[in-house]
Design a protein around this motif. Structure first.
Motif, mmCIF file in Angstrom:
data_model
loop_
_atom_site.group_PDB
_atom_site.id
_atom_site.type_symbol
_atom_site.label_atom_id
_atom_site.label_comp_id
_atom_site.label_asym_id
_atom_site.label_seq_id
_atom_site.Cartn_x
_atom_site.Cartn_y
_atom_site.Cartn_z
ATOM 1 N N LEU A 43 0.848 -1.188 0.000
ATOM 2 C CA LEU A 43 0.000 0.000 0.000
ATOM 3 C C LEU A 43 0.885 1.239 0.000
ATOM 4 O O LEU A 43 2.001 1.205 0.517
ATOM 5 N N ASP A 44 0.370 2.332 -0.571
ATOM 6 C CA ASP A 44 1.081 3.597 -0.438
ATOM 7 C C ASP A 44 0.616 4.287 0.843
ATOM 8 O O ASP A 44 -0.254 3.777 1.553
ATOM 9 N N SER A 45 1.171 5.443 1.145
ATOM 10 C CA SER A 45 0.840 6.138 2.387
ATOM 11 C C SER A 45 -0.652 6.417 2.504
ATOM 12 O O SER A 45 -1.245 6.240 3.572
ATOM 13 N N SER A 46 -1.261 6.843 1.412
ATOM 14 C CA SER A 46 -2.704 7.116 1.432
ATOM 15 C C SER A 46 -3.506 5.855 1.705
ATOM 16 O O SER A 46 -4.522 5.903 2.393
ATOM 17 N N GLY A 47 -3.069 4.729 1.174
ATOM 18 C CA GLY A 47 -3.748 3.457 1.415
ATOM 19 C C GLY A 47 -3.727 3.060 2.882
ATOM 20 O O GLY A 47 -4.685 2.490 3.395
ATOM 21 N N PHE A 48 -2.630 3.388 3.568
ATOM 22 C CA PHE A 48 -2.544 3.065 4.995
ATOM 23 C C PHE A 48 -3.442 3.949 5.852
ATOM 24 O O PHE A 48 -3.730 3.623 6.992
ATOM 25 N N MET A 49 -3.922 5.052 5.292
ATOM 26 C CA MET A 49 -4.796 5.948 6.051
ATOM 27 C C MET A 49 -6.139 5.293 6.389
ATOM 28 O O MET A 49 -6.803 5.689 7.335
ATOM 29 N N SER A 50 -6.529 4.283 5.618
ATOM 30 C CA SER A 50 -7.807 3.598 5.880
ATOM 31 C C SER A 50 -7.626 2.100 6.112
ATOM 32 O O SER A 50 -8.589 1.366 6.227
ATOM 33 N N TRP A 51 -6.401 1.636 6.204
ATOM 34 C CA TRP A 51 -6.089 0.219 6.405
ATOM 35 C C TRP A 51 -6.373 -0.182 7.848
ATOM 36 O O TRP A 51 -6.236 0.610 8.784
ATOM 37 N N GLY A 52 -6.767 -1.399 8.062
ATOM 38 C CA GLY A 52 -6.916 -1.944 9.412
ATOM 39 C C GLY A 52 -7.996 -1.264 10.222
ATOM 40 O O GLY A 52 -8.986 -0.778 9.684
#
Length: 108
Positions: A43-52
């Motif tokens: 994931l990129d940084s933006s993807g981690f903003m909604s991960w988990g």
């Protein structure tokens, strides 16, 4: 994650393949989480903003914003900043969490 410590910083590194010649911030996190069986694709940084799940985890917490991400694992910070441009590294000191979304893997 220890396998990539000391690899150079490489923008986009760790996104096409988990094994790469260098890693950026989110590629570093992706590598570590994939190694723990917690992530199937980078994931990129933006993807981690909604991960988990929202909030801090007991053992693993990802801090993400559009321009950067880092992870705390068992009280140590895995980050590409603070290494003098040398790529991924472990840090004992914390950094500001201002502006970051805080996420964690379910149960951890």
């Amino acid at each position: 994650a220890n396998r990539i410590i000391g690899k150079p910083y490489k923008y986009g590194g760790g996104h096409g393949e988990f094994e790469d010649s260098g890693y950026d911030c989110s590629g570093t996190i992706s590598y570590a989480l994939h190694g723990g069986g917690l992530l199937d694709q980078a994931l990129d940084s933006s993807g981690f903003m909604s991960w988990g799940e929202r909030g801090r985890g007991k053992w693993i917490t990802v801090y993400a914003k559009g321009s950067h991400a880092y992870v705390m694992i068992a009280g140590l910070r895995l980050d590409t900043s603070g290494t003098g441009g040398n790529g991924p590294g472990w840090h004992q000191e914390r950094r500001s969490t201002r502006g970051y979304r805080v996420r964690h893997p379910e149960g951890l």
